[in-house]
Design a protein around this motif. Structure first.
Motif, mmCIF file in Angstrom:
data_model
loop_
_atom_site.group_PDB
_atom_site.id
_atom_site.type_symbol
_atom_site.label_atom_id
_atom_site.label_comp_id
_atom_site.label_asym_id
_atom_site.label_seq_id
_atom_site.Cartn_x
_atom_site.Cartn_y
_atom_site.Cartn_z
ATOM 1 N N SER A 137 5.478 3.580 -1.938
ATOM 2 C CA SER A 137 4.155 3.913 -1.425
ATOM 3 C C SER A 137 4.076 3.502 0.033
ATOM 4 O O SER A 137 4.937 2.807 0.544
ATOM 5 N N THR A 141 -3.043 7.324 2.377
ATOM 6 C CA THR A 141 -1.978 6.608 1.668
ATOM 7 C C THR A 141 -1.177 7.582 0.826
ATOM 8 O O THR A 141 -1.665 8.651 0.450
ATOM 9 N N VAL A 191 1.650 4.387 4.050
ATOM 10 C CA VAL A 191 0.557 5.062 4.744
ATOM 11 C C VAL A 191 1.149 6.150 5.639
ATOM 12 O O VAL A 191 2.217 5.965 6.225
#
Length: 311
Positions: free
Chosen positions: A135, A204, A137
């Motif tokens: 994960s 995100t 941004v």
């Protein structure tokens, strides 16, 4: 000569996201899963001895060490030794690592042992709170760059992007995009959804592996082709947007009409019908069968000829 590092490796995605590792000059760092290495990344997709980063007084290089899943720099799988520059993005396993200047005093003073300890502590904390492997941004890694990395490294799963207003999902199978949606709206074509997501500059992302869905029609275009077309449309749409009202603007058809409907092209006539049916710019774009770019051009033409107005 000072031993302060000129560069650092910043983890911008994956299990170790947020961690930084100082890169001292005239030094060699081995990255891998084995516990006795300089940078230990404990995950299945990382080989025991995965990659080597070496530096001279002036340059920094990276070399894959025969890893199972490969090492990627800016979306390209490296063979042999590759020169690294500030801003380059390295993919090892599910970790995306950015080469940054070591301007931060705290990073400069940090020893490798301290950096290792902080990486591991950060990974344990993320694992406890999130439990998801990849994960980050999109301010750190723009969506086109991220999709290229996922494509060339043949990742599978669903990439979920949240820009604070909408949630997009891009489904991938061994690096190929086969479907996508925004806010689970199946009325918008997957290609159109991808092109729209490429316009998102903040938000995100999270890759959830081992997700597979069945759809009636899968995307046939290559990921590279989708990205090239998406970036082209994005550039043209931004130029055109100056002539359009805001996306949430109402649209109406004046009476009497300023001209004859038979003078419109079939595509303009379809767009005119959508204005009658939906009365809002965003909804017209959503329901137009072609690209946002073509729909926008039709709207501009109709407004110039006063077939459509903003009430």
């Amino acid at each position: 000569m000072s031993n302060r590092p000129r560069f650092a490796l910043r983890f911008i995605s994956g299990k170790y996201q947020g961690g930084e590792f100082p890169l001292r000059m005239n030094r060699e760092i081995i990255i891998g899963r084995s516990s006795d290495l300089d940078m230990v990344l404990v995950e299945d997709m990382v080989s025991r001895r995965h990659a080597r980063i070496s530096s001279t007084d002036a340059d920094v290089y990276i070399e894959d060490m025969g890893s199972t899943n490969g090492t990627f720099v800016n979306g390209e799988k490296i063979a042999g030794r590759a020169l690294l520059q500030e801003g380059d993005r390295i993919l090892v396993g599910t970790s995306i690592i950015k080469v940054v200047g070591a301007t931060d005093g705290a990073v400069s003073q940090q020893s490798e042992a301290e950096a290792r300890r902080r990486l591991e502590a950060g990974a344990q904390q993320r694992q406890a709170t999130q439990g998801r492997p990849m994960s980050g941004v999109i301010e750190e890694i723009p969506l086109p760059d991220l999709l290229q990395l996922l494509s060339t490294s043949r990742k599978s799963g669903v990439l979920t992007i949240n820009n604070g207003v909408s949630i997009g999902k891009i489904y991938m199978r061994k690096g190929a995009i086969y479907f996508s949606t925004i806010n689970d709206d199946f009325a918008v074509s997957p290609q159109k959804a991808i092109y729209r997501m490429l316009t998102w500059l903040t938000g995100t992302f999270e890759l959830e592996p081992n997700v597979e869905i069945q759809v009636m029609e899968e995307v046939q275009e290559s990921t590279e082709g989708l990205l090239m077309e998406g970036v082209r449309q994005l550039d043209e749409f931004r130029m055109m947007q100056k002539q359009l009202p805001p996306l949430n603007s109402p649209l109406a058809v004046p009476t009497p009409l300023a001209g004859k409907l038979r003078d419109l092209s079939p595509s303009e006539l379809d767009t005119f019908q959508l204005v009658l049916d939906h009365g809002q710019l965003q909804k017209v774009l959503d329901n137009f069968s072609g690209s946002d770019l073509d729909a926008a051009q039709n709207i501009i033409n109709l407004m110039k000829r006063e077939f459509v107005v903003v009430p």
